[in-house]
Design a protein around this motif. Structure first.
Motif, PDB file in Angstrom:
ATOM      1  N   SER A  31       0.819  -1.212   0.000  1.00 34.28           N
ATOM      2  CA  SER A  31       0.000   0.000   0.000  1.00 34.28           C
ATOM      3  C   SER A  31       0.853   1.262   0.000  1.00 34.28           C
ATOM      4  CB  SER A  31      -0.931  -0.002   1.216  1.00 34.28           C
ATOM      5  OG  SER A  31      -0.176  -0.091   2.420  1.00 34.28           O
ATOM      6  N   GLU A  32       2.103   1.151   0.431  1.00 34.30           N
ATOM      7  CA  GLU A  32       2.965   2.327   0.521  1.00 34.30           C
ATOM      8  C   GLU A  32       3.561   2.700  -0.825  1.00 34.30           C
ATOM      9  OE1 GLU A  32       6.945   1.542   2.290  1.00 34.30           O
ATOM     10  OE2 GLU A  32       6.064  -0.417   2.760  1.00 34.30           O
ATOM     11  N   GLU A  33       4.027   3.950  -0.909  1.00 38.49           N
ATOM     12  CA  GLU A  33       4.724   4.411  -2.099  1.00 38.49           C
ATOM     13  C   GLU A  33       6.217   4.196  -1.924  1.00 38.49           C
ATOM     14  OE1 GLU A  33       3.856   8.461  -2.993  1.00 38.49           O
ATOM     15  OE2 GLU A  33       2.039   7.981  -4.128  1.00 38.49           O
ATOM     16  N   PHE A  34       6.908   3.989  -3.044  1.00 34.82           N
ATOM     17  CA  PHE A  34       8.358   3.871  -3.050  1.00 34.82           C
ATOM     18  C   PHE A  34       8.917   5.035  -3.856  1.00 34.82           C
ATOM     19  CE2 PHE A  34       6.617  -0.327  -2.490  1.00 34.82           C
ATOM     20  CZ  PHE A  34       7.399  -0.870  -1.472  1.00 34.82           C
ATOM     21  N   HIS A  35       9.981   5.631  -3.332  1.00 39.80           N
ATOM     22  CA  HIS A  35      10.500   6.859  -3.928  1.00 39.80           C
ATOM     23  C   HIS A  35      11.895   6.630  -4.507  1.00 39.80           C
ATOM     24  CE1 HIS A  35       7.193   8.972  -1.955  1.00 39.80           C
ATOM     25  NE2 HIS A  35       7.498   8.285  -0.858  1.00 39.80           N
ATOM     26  N   GLY A  36      12.109   7.175  -5.688  1.00 41.50           N
ATOM     27  CA  GLY A  36      13.407   7.064  -6.342  1.00 41.50           C
ATOM     28  C   GLY A  36      13.637   8.258  -7.245  1.00 41.50           C
ATOM     29  N   ARG A  37      14.617   8.110  -8.130  1.00 40.00           N
ATOM     30  CA  ARG A  37      14.946   9.177  -9.069  1.00 40.00           C
ATOM     31  C   ARG A  37      15.164   8.604 -10.466  1.00 40.00           C
ATOM     32  NH1 ARG A  37      16.034  14.142  -7.013  1.00 40.00           N
ATOM     33  NH2 ARG A  37      16.238  14.281  -4.741  1.00 40.00           N
ATOM     34  N   VAL A  54       8.197   3.961 -28.362  1.00 39.95           N
ATOM     35  CA  VAL A  54       8.230   4.636 -27.067  1.00 39.95           C
ATOM     36  C   VAL A  54       9.668   4.687 -26.572  1.00 39.95           C
ATOM     37  CG1 VAL A  54       5.880   3.980 -26.442  1.00 39.95           C
ATOM     38  CG2 VAL A  54       7.788   2.505 -25.787  1.00 39.95           C
ATOM     39  N   TYR A  55       9.939   5.620 -25.664  1.00 40.78           N
ATOM     40  CA  TYR A  55      11.268   5.795 -25.102  1.00 40.78           C
ATOM     41  C   TYR A  55      11.339   5.116 -23.737  1.00 40.78           C
ATOM     42  CZ  TYR A  55      11.910   9.312 -28.733  1.00 40.78           C
ATOM     43  OH  TYR A  55      12.007   9.960 -29.935  1.00 40.78           O
ATOM     44  N   SER A  56      12.406   4.369 -23.501  1.00 33.64           N
ATOM     45  CA  SER A  56      12.577   3.649 -22.242  1.00 33.64           C
ATOM     46  C   SER A  56      13.132   4.596 -21.178  1.00 33.64           C
ATOM     47  CB  SER A  56      13.515   2.462 -22.435  1.00 33.64           C
ATOM     48  OG  SER A  56      13.736   1.794 -21.216  1.00 33.64           O
ATOM     49  N   VAL A  57      12.516   4.551 -20.002  1.00 30.70           N
ATOM     50  CA  VAL A  57      12.932   5.386 -18.873  1.00 30.70           C
ATOM     51  C   VAL A  57      13.157   4.477 -17.673  1.00 30.70           C
ATOM     52  CG1 VAL A  57      12.339   7.318 -17.360  1.00 30.70           C
ATOM     53  CG2 VAL A  57      11.608   7.341 -19.756  1.00 30.70           C
ATOM     54  N   GLU A  58      14.223   4.733 -16.892  1.00 34.88           N
ATOM     55  CA  GLU A  58      14.521   3.945 -15.702  1.00 34.88           C
ATOM     56  C   GLU A  58      14.494   4.833 -14.469  1.00 34.88           C
ATOM     57  OE1 GLU A  58      18.190   1.880 -16.015  1.00 34.88           O
ATOM     58  OE2 GLU A  58      17.550   0.603 -17.679  1.00 34.88           O
ATOM     59  N   VAL A  59      13.853   4.324 -13.434  1.00 35.86           N
ATOM     60  CA  VAL A  59      13.819   4.992 -12.135  1.00 35.86           C
ATOM     61  C   VAL A  59      14.490   4.060 -11.133  1.00 35.86           C
ATOM     62  CG1 VAL A  59      12.367   5.935 -10.302  1.00 35.86           C
ATOM     63  CG2 VAL A  59      11.699   6.233 -12.697  1.00 35.86           C
ATOM     64  N   THR A  60      15.566   4.506 -10.492  1.00 40.86           N
ATOM     65  CA  THR A  60      16.282   3.697  -9.504  1.00 40.86           C
ATOM     66  C   THR A  60      15.706   3.976  -8.121  1.00 40.86           C
ATOM     67  OG1 THR A  60      18.303   3.700 -10.824  1.00 40.86           O
ATOM     68  CG2 THR A  60      18.518   3.176  -8.491  1.00 40.86           C
ATOM     69  N   ILE A  61      15.376   2.882  -7.405  1.00 39.85           N
ATOM     70  CA  ILE A  61      14.688   2.984  -6.118  1.00 39.85           C
ATOM     71  C   ILE A  61      15.466   2.188  -5.073  1.00 39.85           C
ATOM     72  CG2 ILE A  61      12.517   2.544  -4.902  1.00 39.85           C
ATOM     73  CD1 ILE A  61      11.334   2.373  -7.877  1.00 39.85           C
ATOM     74  N   PRO A  62      15.826   2.783  -3.930  1.00 36.86           N
ATOM     75  CA  PRO A  62      16.473   2.008  -2.856  1.00 36.86           C
ATOM     76  C   PRO A  62      15.546   0.892  -2.382  1.00 36.86           C
ATOM     77  CG  PRO A  62      16.686   4.382  -2.479  1.00 36.86           C
ATOM     78  CD  PRO A  62      15.705   4.211  -3.604  1.00 36.86           C
ATOM     79  N   ASN A  63      16.145  -0.255  -2.071  1.00 38.08           N
ATOM     80  CA  ASN A  63      15.336  -1.424  -1.696  1.00 38.08           C
ATOM     81  C   ASN A  63      16.034  -2.196  -0.580  1.00 38.08           C
ATOM     82  OD1 ASN A  63      13.106  -3.215  -2.029  1.00 38.08           O
ATOM     83  ND2 ASN A  63      14.366  -4.583  -3.262  1.00 38.08           N
ATOM     84  N   ALA A  64      16.413  -1.468   0.469  1.00 39.06           N
ATOM     85  CA  ALA A  64      17.182  -2.071   1.553  1.00 39.06           C
ATOM     86  C   ALA A  64      16.421  -3.195   2.238  1.00 39.06           C
ATOM     87  CB  ALA A  64      17.574  -1.003   2.571  1.00 39.06           C
ATOM     88  N   ARG A  65      15.103  -3.098   2.325  1.00 38.95           N
ATOM     89  CA  ARG A  65      14.308  -4.139   2.999  1.00 38.95           C
ATOM     90  C   ARG A  65      13.881  -5.252   2.040  1.00 38.95           C
ATOM     91  NH1 ARG A  65       9.500  -1.191   5.907  1.00 38.95           N
ATOM     92  NH2 ARG A  65       9.527   0.037   3.968  1.00 38.95           N
ATOM     93  N   ASN A  66      14.324  -5.179   0.806  1.00 39.86           N
ATOM     94  CA  ASN A  66      14.041  -6.215  -0.193  1.00 39.86           C
ATOM     95  C   ASN A  66      12.540  -6.440  -0.383  1.00 39.86           C
ATOM     96  OD1 ASN A  66      15.055  -8.134  -2.101  1.00 39.86           O
ATOM     97  ND2 ASN A  66      14.458  -9.766  -0.704  1.00 39.86           N
ATOM     98  N   GLN A  67      11.772  -5.376  -0.339  1.00 40.10           N
ATOM     99  CA  GLN A  67      10.331  -5.504  -0.557  1.00 40.10           C
ATOM    100  C   GLN A  67      10.008  -5.664  -2.040  1.00 40.10           C
ATOM    101  OE1 GLN A  67       9.482  -1.837   1.947  1.00 40.10           O
ATOM    102  NE2 GLN A  67       7.707  -3.080   2.522  1.00 40.10           N
TER     103      GLN A  67
END
Length: 380
Positions: free
Chosen positions: A250-256, A270-283
């Motif tokens: 249910s929570e949001e994950f934040h990245g850049r 279409v153009y491919s875009v990547e957003v890197t998101i920290p995942n320390a808890r391996n969710q």
């Protein structure tokens, strides 16, 4: 008599020729009357879609890094790392296990490689002995030559022997280093901390160089990869913050945003875009589907839209766009090219500013296979 036979033969030949012509004409008429196979297409209605202030996109979650770990030294697999399972018993490391950098995951039989190393050590010892002997001989000859007690050929021979043993010594050192590397490579080690995605070997299996034994993934951070059309690429920049959501949490994950493709995919456009998101808890797991919205200006409440796959180049205007309208309600139907003005894209739909009305049927699959004015078979 001869004349009568010739007349009779000529009459039979004429009758046969007329029959063959009639059969050929009937065959040609039948072939011409057979209907030509119609090109199958799929259609969709022009819709009025409701838009908010954001456009939603679907993204695929992939690991930060994922590699296939391959053996460099071949042989029979002698051992696989043991871990304690949920039942408390030791078992082979397998899919879903976490391993640390440098962990030996599998080891091939090392005796062959250790024997090669010992052989290389013996050759090195012999090369060192030969070199020391040649060096002593050269030093003695050099001293004698300096006092003119040895001839120039004696000095040159001692120098040549020293150079030869020196080269043999360097070669022996390289052979020992190569044998030691082969022995070290008999252990397949994890290059980074990560999760085992796949194990492909068992004890006793014969493996060769470049045979993959494990697949390892680093998910300490993950990448959300999605595609955007050219009308939205201007609203994305490297480093901008971006949030994603998933059905699993249910929570949001934040990245850049960390990568933007400089060229569109030749098929999807279409153009491919990547957003890197920290995942320390391996969710976030590899393969999950995420949803995200690109912030933009306020959009119209209701717009006419067609699927992106329905848009083709205008046959009459290479710089314009068109859609193929399916006339009538039956099957087969006749398609007609209709020039359209396009607006913004909303996911896999694109706004149509003019040229069609709500309820019109447009060809979405097979539009590049038919031409305006052709009859098609509409597939449901």
């Amino acid at each position: 008599m001869i004349t009568t036979e010739r007349v009779r033969y000529s009459h039979i030949t004429a009758v046969a020729f007329a029959a063959l012509c009639a059969i050929g004409q009937a065959g040609c008429t039948r072939a011409a009357s057979e209907p030509q196979a119609l090109t199958p297409v799929r259609t969709a209605e022009v819709q009025t879609v409701s838009t908010g202030s954001e456009t939603r996109y679907s993204a695929n979650i992939i690991p930060r890094a994922q590699v296939d770990l391959a053996f460099r030294s071949g042989g029979y697999v002698e051992s696989i790392r043991q871990v304690r399972g949920a039942d408390g018993r030791l078992r082979n490391v397998d899919t879903g296990d976490w391993v640390s950098k440098g962990t030996a995951l599998a080891v091939v039989r090392q005796k062959d490689y250790s024997d090669q190393r010992e052989q290389a050590r013996a050759q090195l010892a012999r090369a060192e002995s030969d070199y020391e002997h040649a060096k002593l001989s050269f030093d003695r000859t050099s001293n004698l030559y300096s006092t003119q007690s040895a001839t120039k050929p004696d000095f040159d021979a001692a120098k040549a022997q020293l150079d030869g043993t020196s080269a043999a010594l360097n070669n022996a050192k390289a052979a020992l280093a190569e044998a030691q590397t082969a022995l070290d490579d008999s252990s397949l080690r994890a290059p980074f901390d990560g999760w085992i995605i796949k194990r492909s070997v068992d004890i006793g299996a014969l493996v060769g160089p470049s045979v993959a034994g494990f697949t390892l993934a680093d998910t300490t951070s993950v990448r959300a990869v999605f595609g955007v059309p050219d009308t939205a690429i201007g609203r994305i920049r490297l480093g901008q913050p971006q949030s994603i959501t998933t059905d699993a949490f249910s929570e949001e994950f934040h990245g850049r945003v960390t990568a933007i493709s400089p060229a569109a995919d030749p098929k999807s456009r279409v153009y491919s875009v990547e957003v890197t998101i920290p995942n320390a808890r391996n969710q976030l797991k590899a393969g999950m589907i995420a949803s995200l919205a690109l912030a933009g200006g306020a959009l119209p409440k209701n717009v006419l839209a067609v699927p992106l796959s329905a848009v083709i180049r205008d046959p009459q205007n290479p710089q314009g766009f068109a859609v193929l309208l399916a006339e009538g309600t039956g099957d087969p139907a006749t398609v007609r090219a209709r020039p359209v003005d396009l607006g913004d894209a909303y996911g896999n739909m694109v706004e149509v500013l003019g040229g069609v009305t709500a309820g019109d049927r447009v060809v979405t699959t097979g539009s590049t296979l038919v031409r305006s004015g052709e009859q098609v078979r509409v597939m449901q």
